[in-house]
Scaffold this active site. Structure first.
Site, PDB file in Angstrom:
ATOM      1  N   TYR A  41       0.836  -1.196   0.000  1.00  0.00           N
ATOM      2  CA  TYR A  41       0.000   0.000   0.000  1.00  0.00           C
ATOM      3  C   TYR A  41       0.871   1.247   0.000  1.00  0.00           C
ATOM      4  O   TYR A  41       1.623   1.471   0.935  1.00  0.00           O
ATOM      5  CB  TYR A  41      -0.913   0.030   1.226  1.00  0.00           C
ATOM      6  CG  TYR A  41      -1.883  -1.110   1.276  1.00  0.00           C
ATOM      7  CD1 TYR A  41      -2.824  -1.288   0.259  1.00  0.00           C
ATOM      8  CD2 TYR A  41      -1.862  -2.006   2.325  1.00  0.00           C
ATOM      9  CE1 TYR A  41      -3.709  -2.339   0.301  1.00  0.00           C
ATOM     10  CE2 TYR A  41      -2.761  -3.063   2.375  1.00  0.00           C
ATOM     11  CZ  TYR A  41      -3.678  -3.223   1.365  1.00  0.00           C
ATOM     12  OH  TYR A  41      -4.549  -4.258   1.417  1.00  0.00           O
ATOM     13  N   HIS A  99       0.309   2.948  16.294  1.00  0.00           N
ATOM     14  CA  HIS A  99      -0.811   2.290  15.592  1.00  0.00           C
ATOM     15  C   HIS A  99      -1.509   1.219  16.445  1.00  0.00           C
ATOM     16  O   HIS A  99      -2.728   1.156  16.509  1.00  0.00           O
ATOM     17  CB  HIS A  99      -0.307   1.679  14.279  1.00  0.00           C
ATOM     18  CG  HIS A  99      -1.382   1.450  13.270  1.00  0.00           C
ATOM     19  ND1 HIS A  99      -1.138   1.393  11.923  1.00  0.00           N
ATOM     20  CD2 HIS A  99      -2.714   1.261  13.403  1.00  0.00           C
ATOM     21  CE1 HIS A  99      -2.277   1.192  11.278  1.00  0.00           C
ATOM     22  NE2 HIS A  99      -3.246   1.096  12.159  1.00  0.00           N
TER      23      HIS A  99
HETATM   24  N1  LIG Z   1      -6.154   2.717  13.647  1.00  0.00           N
HETATM   25  C1  LIG Z   1      -6.520   1.548  13.162  1.00  0.00           C
HETATM   26  O1  LIG Z   1      -6.108   0.498  13.656  1.00  0.00           O
HETATM   27  C2  LIG Z   1      -7.474   1.529  12.011  1.00  0.00           C
HETATM   28  C3  LIG Z   1      -8.140   0.341  11.694  1.00  0.00           C
HETATM   29  C4  LIG Z   1      -9.038   0.362  10.618  1.00  0.00           C
HETATM   30  C5  LIG Z   1      -9.244   1.526   9.894  1.00  0.00           C
HETATM   31  N2  LIG Z   1      -8.551   2.670  10.230  1.00  0.00           N
HETATM   32  C6  LIG Z   1      -8.763   3.943   9.488  1.00  0.00           C
HETATM   33  O2  LIG Z   1     -10.142   4.248   9.460  1.00  0.00           O
HETATM   34  C7  LIG Z   1     -10.581   4.460   8.126  1.00  0.00           C
HETATM   35  C8  LIG Z   1     -12.029   4.060   7.991  1.00  0.00           C
HETATM   36  O3  LIG Z   1     -12.328   2.803   8.530  1.00  0.00           O
HETATM   37  P1  LIG Z   1     -12.773   1.518   7.666  1.00  0.00           P
HETATM   38  O4  LIG Z   1     -12.276   1.634   6.277  1.00  0.00           O
HETATM   39  O5  LIG Z   1     -12.371   0.341   8.471  1.00  0.00           O
HETATM   40  O6  LIG Z   1     -14.369   1.528   7.741  1.00  0.00           O
HETATM   41  P2  LIG Z   1     -15.563   2.525   7.334  1.00  0.00           P
HETATM   42  O7  LIG Z   1     -15.089   3.868   7.058  1.00  0.00           O
HETATM   43  O8  LIG Z   1     -16.595   2.312   8.409  1.00  0.00           O
HETATM   44  O9  LIG Z   1     -16.168   1.838   6.036  1.00  0.00           O
HETATM   45  C9  LIG Z   1     -15.584   1.915   4.759  1.00  0.00           C
HETATM   46  C10 LIG Z   1     -16.505   1.151   3.787  1.00  0.00           C
HETATM   47  O10 LIG Z   1     -17.796   1.766   3.791  1.00  0.00           O
HETATM   48  C11 LIG Z   1     -18.187   2.126   2.474  1.00  0.00           C
HETATM   49  N3  LIG Z   1     -18.860   3.435   2.523  1.00  0.00           N
HETATM   50  C12 LIG Z   1     -18.299   4.634   2.795  1.00  0.00           C
HETATM   51  N4  LIG Z   1     -19.227   5.613   2.783  1.00  0.00           N
HETATM   52  C13 LIG Z   1     -20.417   5.014   2.476  1.00  0.00           C
HETATM   53  C14 LIG Z   1     -21.742   5.467   2.288  1.00  0.00           C
HETATM   54  N5  LIG Z   1     -22.036   6.758   2.452  1.00  0.00           N
HETATM   55  N6  LIG Z   1     -22.711   4.573   1.977  1.00  0.00           N
HETATM   56  C15 LIG Z   1     -22.425   3.262   1.837  1.00  0.00           C
HETATM   57  N7  LIG Z   1     -21.183   2.749   2.006  1.00  0.00           N
HETATM   58  C16 LIG Z   1     -20.173   3.621   2.315  1.00  0.00           C
HETATM   59  C17 LIG Z   1     -16.933   2.207   1.663  1.00  0.00           C
HETATM   60  O11 LIG Z   1     -17.260   1.862   0.353  1.00  0.00           O
HETATM   61  P3  LIG Z   1     -16.642   2.597  -0.942  1.00  0.00           P
HETATM   62  O12 LIG Z   1     -15.175   2.389  -0.820  1.00  0.00           O
HETATM   63  O13 LIG Z   1     -17.286   1.877  -2.069  1.00  0.00           O
HETATM   64  O14 LIG Z   1     -16.978   4.052  -0.904  1.00  0.00           O
HETATM   65  C18 LIG Z   1     -16.033   1.169   2.351  1.00  0.00           C
HETATM   66  O15 LIG Z   1     -16.297  -0.128   1.827  1.00  0.00           O
HETATM   67  C19 LIG Z   1      -9.588   3.652   7.288  1.00  0.00           C
HETATM   68  O16 LIG Z   1      -9.484   4.092   5.971  1.00  0.00           O
HETATM   69  C20 LIG Z   1      -8.286   3.912   8.059  1.00  0.00           C
HETATM   70  O17 LIG Z   1      -7.749   5.176   7.687  1.00  0.00           O
HETATM   71  C21 LIG Z   1      -7.693   2.686  11.281  1.00  0.00           C
END
Ligand SMILES: NC(=O)c1ccc[n+]([C@@H]2O[C@H](COP(=O)([O-])OP(=O)(O)OC[C@H]3O[C@@H](n4cnc5c(N)ncnc54)[C@H](OP(=O)(O)O)[C@@H]3O)[C@@H](O)[C@H]2O)c1
Length: 266
Positions: A41, A99
């Site tokens: 990534y 992290h």
């Molecule tokens: N600190 C940590 O350990 C940790 C762990 C996990 C994640 N993170 C961070 O948190 C961020 C977000 O968390 P996440 O990716 O786990 O989960 P999330 O933001 O809850 O969900 C992302 C998913 O939801 C979909 N989505 C987004 N907006 C939407 C909407 N309005 N309607 C329907 N579906 C929608 C996206 O689809 P599309 O892509 O098709 O838009 C994607 O598949 C990550 O990118 C990362 O930066 C940090």
């Protein structure tokens, strides 16, 4: 720190991440959450390049990245942070997180190294991620510099009451930054979220983000499509009332979407 940011983890490649960050900046996002390079990534490079190519000033942006568990010793923290800055093409990040509190994490050594980076202006604030109340207490005790934020999973199916209560104490005052704020789309299937969404002509995802805002936490949803980026941004205009909040707070179903065997809560 802007209360609604954009997460950038897990893009298929450099180009999709680059385009996604460009779109996010166009929509209005000013808080970008990125992460150290994990395997293939290249999100930090794409984030940095997209920011550099945009007309948005660096000073008006809030950029956060992280140090992985394997680099949490004294020299690793510095190397990891310098490599992140190099990939981002930036002189500083606004927030650098531990992290996960695993691997080479050692509270004294790790936070000493973070404090040195802060002294030198390479990072503005020190953050932790995936910390429980006990780990946060220990971090606050040993760290010389303040802990600014704890990044954890939270949504109406995982309301994190204990952490919220602890972080909001006057003598603690740690911001909660929320990942997986729409439970990776699972909030869509929850009846209570659907009902509140219908009432406001909104979507369950927007309701989840508005609920988080009412709880005074910062959310960083990831959205790879422009429609989702916009939809999530428009959640800022969605005001939930007491009746909505009571209904969402009463949800009994529980779900954690990010888990691993060495997570401190297991
Ligand atoms: N600190 C940590 O350990 C940790 C762990 C996990 C994640 N993170 C961070 O948190 C961020 C977000 O968390 P996440 O990716 O786990 O989960 P999330 O933001 O809850 O969900 C992302 C998913 O939801 C979909 N989505 C987004 N907006 C939407 C909407 N309005 N309607 C329907 N579906 C929608 C996206 O689809 P599309 O892509 O098709 O838009 C994607 O598949 C990550 O990118 C990362 O930066 C940090």
């Amino acid at each position: 720190m802007p209360m609604l940011g954009v997460g950038t983890f897990d893009h298929a490649d450099y180009d999709t991440c680059y385009e996604n960050v460009q779109q996010a900046l166009d929509v209005g996002y000013r808080h970008i959450d990125t992460t150290e390079q994990v395997e293939a990534y290249y999100n930090e490079e794409a984030v940095g390049d997209a920011v550099a190519a945009s007309s948005v000033d660096r000073e008006s942006l809030f950029v956060a990245t992280k140090v992985p568990p394997a680099d949490l010793d004294q020299s690793g923290v510095r190397r990891s942070a310098e490599e992140s800055l190099d990939r981002l093409g930036m002189e500083y990040v606004d927030l650098l997180y531990v992290h996960w509190p695993t691997g080479k994490y050692d509270p004294v050594e790790t936070f000493d190294a973070f404090a040195a980076l802060r002294e030198e202006g390479l990072i503005e604030e020190i953050g932790v991620s995936n910390f429980t109340v006990d780990l946060l207490k220990e971090a606050i005790d040993v760290a010389d510099a303040p802990i600014f934020a704890n990044q954890v999973e939270m949504h109406p199916l995982l309301p994190q009451e204990d952490l919220r209560e602890f972080c909001s104490r006057d003598d603690v005052d740690v911001e909660l930054v929320v990942y997986s704020p729409i439970a990776r789309g699972d909030v869509e299937h929850v009846t209570e979220l659907q009902e509140v969404a219908r009432k406001h002509g909104a979507t369950p995802e927007q309701v989840s983000l508005a609920w988080l805002r009412e709880k005074n936490v910062t959310a960083i949803p990831r959205a790879t499509t422009e429609d989702h980026l916009r939809e999530n941004w428009l959640s800022l205009a969605l005001e939930l009332d007491d009746e909505d909040m009571a209904k969402l707070d009463a949800i009994k179903e529980r779900e954690r979407v990010v888990n691993r065997d060495d997570a401190p809560w297991n």
